[in-house]
Design a protein around this motif. Structure first.
Motif, PDB file in Angstrom:
ATOM      1  N   LEU A 131       0.825  -1.206   0.000  1.00  0.00           N
ATOM      2  CA  LEU A 131       0.000   0.000   0.000  1.00  0.00           C
ATOM      3  C   LEU A 131       0.860   1.257   0.000  1.00  0.00           C
ATOM      4  O   LEU A 131       0.534   2.244  -0.676  1.00  0.00           O
ATOM      5  N   ARG A 132       1.946   1.232   0.748  1.00  0.00           N
ATOM      6  CA  ARG A 132       2.832   2.392   0.773  1.00  0.00           C
ATOM      7  C   ARG A 132       3.394   2.668  -0.622  1.00  0.00           C
ATOM      8  O   ARG A 132       3.397   3.813  -1.095  1.00  0.00           O
ATOM      9  N   ASN A 133       3.866   1.622  -1.287  1.00  0.00           N
ATOM     10  CA  ASN A 133       4.407   1.786  -2.636  1.00  0.00           C
ATOM     11  C   ASN A 133       3.332   2.242  -3.623  1.00  0.00           C
ATOM     12  O   ASN A 133       3.588   3.036  -4.533  1.00  0.00           O
ATOM     13  N   LEU A 134       2.117   1.714  -3.423  1.00  0.00           N
ATOM     14  CA  LEU A 134       1.016   2.092  -4.299  1.00  0.00           C
ATOM     15  C   LEU A 134       0.673   3.573  -4.133  1.00  0.00           C
ATOM     16  O   LEU A 134       0.467   4.291  -5.127  1.00  0.00           O
ATOM     17  N   ILE A 135       0.631   4.029  -2.894  1.00  0.00           N
ATOM     18  CA  ILE A 135       0.331   5.443  -2.625  1.00  0.00           C
ATOM     19  C   ILE A 135       1.427   6.340  -3.191  1.00  0.00           C
ATOM     20  O   ILE A 135       1.142   7.366  -3.826  1.00  0.00           O
ATOM     21  N   LEU A 136       2.679   5.951  -2.972  1.00  0.00           N
ATOM     22  CA  LEU A 136       3.794   6.742  -3.511  1.00  0.00           C
ATOM     23  C   LEU A 136       3.745   6.784  -5.035  1.00  0.00           C
ATOM     24  O   LEU A 136       4.121   7.782  -5.657  1.00  0.00           O
ATOM     25  N   GLY A 137       3.269   5.701  -5.648  1.00  0.00           N
ATOM     26  CA  GLY A 137       3.178   5.651  -7.105  1.00  0.00           C
ATOM     27  C   GLY A 137       2.135   6.582  -7.681  1.00  0.00           C
ATOM     28  O   GLY A 137       2.183   6.914  -8.869  1.00  0.00           O
ATOM     29  N   HIS A 138       1.195   7.018  -6.835  1.00  0.00           N
ATOM     30  CA  HIS A 138       0.127   7.907  -7.318  1.00  0.00           C
ATOM     31  C   HIS A 138       0.107   9.265  -6.630  1.00  0.00           C
ATOM     32  O   HIS A 138      -0.527  10.196  -7.137  1.00  0.00           O
ATOM     33  N   PHE A 139       0.793   9.387  -5.484  1.00  0.00           N
ATOM     34  CA  PHE A 139       0.821  10.657  -4.762  1.00  0.00           C
ATOM     35  C   PHE A 139       2.229  11.051  -4.332  1.00  0.00           C
ATOM     36  O   PHE A 139       2.383  12.009  -3.586  1.00  0.00           O
ATOM     37  N   GLY A 140       3.235  10.317  -4.772  1.00  0.00           N
ATOM     38  CA  GLY A 140       4.613  10.571  -4.373  1.00  0.00           C
ATOM     39  C   GLY A 140       5.275  11.675  -5.175  1.00  0.00           C
ATOM     40  O   GLY A 140       4.691  12.277  -6.079  1.00  0.00           O
ATOM     41  N   THR A 141       6.548  11.915  -4.868  1.00  0.00           N
ATOM     42  CA  THR A 141       7.291  13.041  -5.436  1.00  0.00           C
ATOM     43  C   THR A 141       7.325  13.027  -6.960  1.00  0.00           C
ATOM     44  O   THR A 141       7.096  14.062  -7.606  1.00  0.00           O
ATOM     45  N   GLU A 142       7.621  11.878  -7.559  1.00  0.00           N
ATOM     46  CA  GLU A 142       7.756  11.826  -9.013  1.00  0.00           C
ATOM     47  C   GLU A 142       6.449  12.164  -9.713  1.00  0.00           C
ATOM     48  O   GLU A 142       6.440  12.869 -10.737  1.00  0.00           O
ATOM     49  N   VAL A 143       5.343  11.653  -9.181  1.00  0.00           N
ATOM     50  CA  VAL A 143       4.039  11.952  -9.786  1.00  0.00           C
ATOM     51  C   VAL A 143       3.682  13.417  -9.578  1.00  0.00           C
ATOM     52  O   VAL A 143       3.165  14.078 -10.490  1.00  0.00           O
ATOM     53  N   LEU A 144       3.957  13.946  -8.410  1.00  0.00           N
ATOM     54  CA  LEU A 144       3.700  15.356  -8.131  1.00  0.00           C
ATOM     55  C   LEU A 144       4.495  16.240  -9.078  1.00  0.00           C
ATOM     56  O   LEU A 144       3.980  17.215  -9.635  1.00  0.00           O
ATOM     57  N   LYS A 145       5.738  15.876  -9.271  1.00  0.00           N
ATOM     58  CA  LYS A 145       6.643  16.659 -10.107  1.00  0.00           C
ATOM     59  C   LYS A 145       6.253  16.617 -11.580  1.00  0.00           C
ATOM     60  O   LYS A 145       6.250  17.651 -12.267  1.00  0.00           O
ATOM     61  N   ASP A 146       5.903  15.438 -12.079  1.00  0.00           N
ATOM     62  CA  ASP A 146       5.685  15.258 -13.521  1.00  0.00           C
ATOM     63  C   ASP A 146       4.248  15.482 -13.969  1.00  0.00           C
ATOM     64  O   ASP A 146       4.000  15.898 -15.099  1.00  0.00           O
ATOM     65  N   LYS A 147       3.267  15.185 -13.097  1.00  0.00           N
ATOM     66  CA  LYS A 147       1.873  15.201 -13.549  1.00  0.00           C
ATOM     67  C   LYS A 147       0.926  16.032 -12.689  1.00  0.00           C
ATOM     68  O   LYS A 147       0.070  16.752 -13.208  1.00  0.00           O
ATOM     69  N   MET A 148       1.054  15.930 -11.376  1.00  0.00           N
ATOM     70  CA  MET A 148       0.002  16.441 -10.503  1.00  0.00           C
ATOM     71  C   MET A 148       0.086  17.933 -10.211  1.00  0.00           C
ATOM     72  O   MET A 148      -0.925  18.577  -9.920  1.00  0.00           O
ATOM     73  N   LEU A 149       1.269  18.517 -10.287  1.00  0.00           N
ATOM     74  CA  LEU A 149       1.434  19.924  -9.933  1.00  0.00           C
ATOM     75  C   LEU A 149       0.487  20.843 -10.708  1.00  0.00           C
ATOM     76  O   LEU A 149      -0.231  21.645 -10.095  1.00  0.00           O
ATOM     77  N   PRO A 150       0.434  20.760 -12.049  1.00  0.00           N
ATOM     78  CA  PRO A 150      -0.500  21.629 -12.782  1.00  0.00           C
ATOM     79  C   PRO A 150      -1.965  21.328 -12.481  1.00  0.00           C
ATOM     80  O   PRO A 150      -2.801  22.230 -12.463  1.00  0.00           O
ATOM     81  N   LYS A 151      -2.293  20.050 -12.217  1.00  0.00           N
ATOM     82  CA  LYS A 151      -3.664  19.697 -11.875  1.00  0.00           C
ATOM     83  C   LYS A 151      -4.066  20.343 -10.548  1.00  0.00           C
ATOM     84  O   LYS A 151      -5.181  20.853 -10.400  1.00  0.00           O
ATOM     85  N   LEU A 152      -3.154  20.309  -9.589  1.00  0.00           N
ATOM     86  CA  LEU A 152      -3.413  20.931  -8.298  1.00  0.00           C
ATOM     87  C   LEU A 152      -3.621  22.428  -8.445  1.00  0.00           C
ATOM     88  O   LEU A 152      -4.567  22.997  -7.869  1.00  0.00           O
ATOM     89  N   GLU A 153      -2.752  23.065  -9.212  1.00  0.00           N
ATOM     90  CA  GLU A 153      -2.857  24.511  -9.375  1.00  0.00           C
ATOM     91  C   GLU A 153      -4.188  24.897 -10.017  1.00  0.00           C
ATOM     92  O   GLU A 153      -4.851  25.837  -9.574  1.00  0.00           O
ATOM     93  N   ASP A 154      -4.588  24.188 -11.053  1.00  0.00           N
ATOM     94  CA  ASP A 154      -5.857  24.483 -11.718  1.00  0.00           C
ATOM     95  C   ASP A 154      -7.048  24.256 -10.787  1.00  0.00           C
ATOM     96  O   ASP A 154      -7.968  25.075 -10.728  1.00  0.00           O
ATOM     97  N   ALA A 155      -7.032  23.119 -10.067  1.00  0.00           N
ATOM     98  CA  ALA A 155      -8.146  22.793  -9.171  1.00  0.00           C
ATOM     99  C   ALA A 155      -8.273  23.827  -8.056  1.00  0.00           C
ATOM    100  O   ALA A 155      -9.387  24.254  -7.708  1.00  0.00           O
ATOM    101  N   ILE A 156      -7.154  24.242  -7.485  1.00  0.00           N
ATOM    102  CA  ILE A 156      -7.170  25.215  -6.398  1.00  0.00           C
ATOM    103  C   ILE A 156      -7.619  26.584  -6.910  1.00  0.00           C
ATOM    104  O   ILE A 156      -8.418  27.274  -6.267  1.00  0.00           O
TER     105      ILE A 156
END
Length: 460
Positions: A131-156
């Motif tokens: 579960l830890r690896n699964l969470i990191l794979g979807h909410f960890g640093t690499e995903v935040l850096k490559d994919k999630m950052l712009p999504k977060l900014e738009d949503a906020i």
């Protein structure tokens, strides 16, 4: 019935009651129990534990008993014998002994809400690692850096735009809804705009309801938790069953990965997956929203902090070739003062009163014995909120000293708060309307709420 018979019955009842009371106050132990009190029969010291305190400091229940008994003491909460420890060295030792002397454990209200089978979970140690690896794979640093950052900014940004049209809003409730919607979208592609009911708003102060007796009677906090839980479970179940029936639907979310792994991971059952995702939702929106609300409140109370944050985020905009381009990971990493503010909020916020474990063997500490089967509450706040620990140290140093366990979602929490502050300080301004009283009961709360008015710096 003859008076002598009545006398015998009454005497027998007194003996039984006295013996039961003695055994309650003096539990069995293969040694000497830590000092403390088991309180009243059945309810123990639960009522004292739940008393609200108008302070950001450590819960008074723990603080008072630390002074009276020392850093390790016993009590009884919600019918359970508990040892509470604020001893940093022992707390560190406890985490090192997971699977040997202690196991992960959730209080009864959590266990029932999450359908958590602690015995089964602890028997399969690979579940936690997976579960830890699964969470990191979807909410960890690499995903935040490559994919999630712009999504977060738009949503906020979209959420703040909506807030700017309101005369006032309660911060904790609305940040909870914002984080719930975003997390649910990442987990199972939830689309709040298409939902028939605003489920997210039902979960404000959800954790406070869990920190209560597990009495399912209308009007109780725990009953409200169960009612709100049903809404979320029904939502997750519907999404899960639809995707399971239509495996060709691929959305690249957390649920996609889970469905694929069901073919190889034997511990995955439909029920386990549904309640696991529900647990992840609670972990995200409840803890982050409380800390973010505290951060906004504390920032608002300190004009110099407002000024420093404004300067830092405006400097980021000025350094861009295109001022309207999205936030980059490099810019996020450059937010030195923002990171310090967030770390300080995390240190002070300590949403839950402690981290729970259950002893699977007798534990010896300082001449005392903690019996097998007892709950053990580790209190990081004793170190985090100790002014002597942080006197003269930076916020980052403070967090390094206080950090005892590494949460798989820690980076997600910090990035979300940093992005929120970036959007807030570069595009909006806010004014406090009312409230903002910080309380602990024993979880972090805000009394009757913290209300603000948000306005855009530039018209959309």
């Amino acid at each position: 019935m003859h008076w002598s018979v009545w006398l015998f019955v009454i005497s027998l009842l007194i003996v039984i009651a006295t013996n039961w009371l003695y055994r309650w106050r003096n539990p069995k132990c293969n040694g000497k129990l830590p000092p403390g009190s088991m309180g009243l029969p059945l309810i123990g010291e639960t009522l004292s534990f739940l008393v609200s305190n108008k302070s950001i400091d450590m819960p008074p229940f723990i603080k008072k008993r630390m002074k009276q008994y020392g850093p390790i003491f016993r009590t009884s909460l919600a019918g359970r014998p508990v040892v509470i420890s604020s001893d940093p060295e022992f707390n560190h030792y406890v985490f090192q002994q997971e699977g040997k002397l202690v196991e992960r454990w959730y209080m009864d209200s959590f266990a029932k809400i999450l359908h958590q089978d602690a015995t089964r979970i602890n028997a399969q140690k690979n579940i936690h690692k997976y579960l830890r690896n699964l969470i990191l794979g979807h909410f960890g640093t690499e995903v935040l850096k490559d994919k999630m950052l712009p999504k977060l900014e738009d949503a906020i940004d979209q959420r703040l735009q909506g807030w700017s049209k309101l005369s006032s809003l309660e911060v904790k409730k609305n940040t909870s809804a914002m984080i719930f919607d975003f997390s649910a979208k990442q987990l199972f592609s939830y689309e709040p705009e298409k939902a028939k009911e605003n489920i997210a708003e039902s979960f404000t102060n959800f954790l406070q309801g869990l920190m209560s007796f597990t009495i399912n009677i209308p009007g109780t906090a725990y009953h409200r938790c169960l009612q709100n839980q049903k809404k979320a479970i029904n939502l997750i179940t519907t999404m899960f069953e639809e995707r399971k029936r239509n495996p060709e639907i691929r959305k690249g979310d957390f649920l996609d990965q889970i469905l694929a792994d069901m073919k190889t991971e034997t511990f995955f059952t439909d029920n386990f997956i549904i309640y696991m995702m529900f647990g992840l939702l609670i972990a995200s929106f409840e803890t982050i929203s409380a800390t973010l609300t505290l951060a906004i409140k504390l920032i608002n109370d300190h004009p110099k902090v407002v000024q420093a944050l404004t300067e830092e985020h405006e400097a980021i905009l000025k350094s861009r070739e295109d001022v309207n381009s999205g936030l980059t990971w490099k810019e996020y990493k450059s937010m030195t003062f923002t990171h310090s503010v967030i770390n300080e909020a995390l240190r002070l916020g300590s949403v839950a009163p402690g981290i729970l474990r259950r002893t699977i063997q007798d534990i010896q500490i300082n001449g005392y014995t903690i019996p097998k089967g007892w709950a053990l509450m580790v209190v990081p706040a004793a170190l985090q909120l100790n002014p002597k620990t942080y006197e003269g140290s930076s916020c980052l140093q403070s967090m390094a000293l206080a950090g005892m366990t590494s949460c798989a979602g820690a980076d997600f929490s910090k990035v979300l708060m940093a992005v929120f502050l970036h959007v807030l300080f570069t595009k909006y301004r806010w004014t406090t309307i009312k409230g903002g009283e910080v309380i602990r009961s024993p979880t972090l709360g805000f009394g009757d709420g913290y209300y603000i008015q948000v306005s855009a710096k530039h018209k959309y």
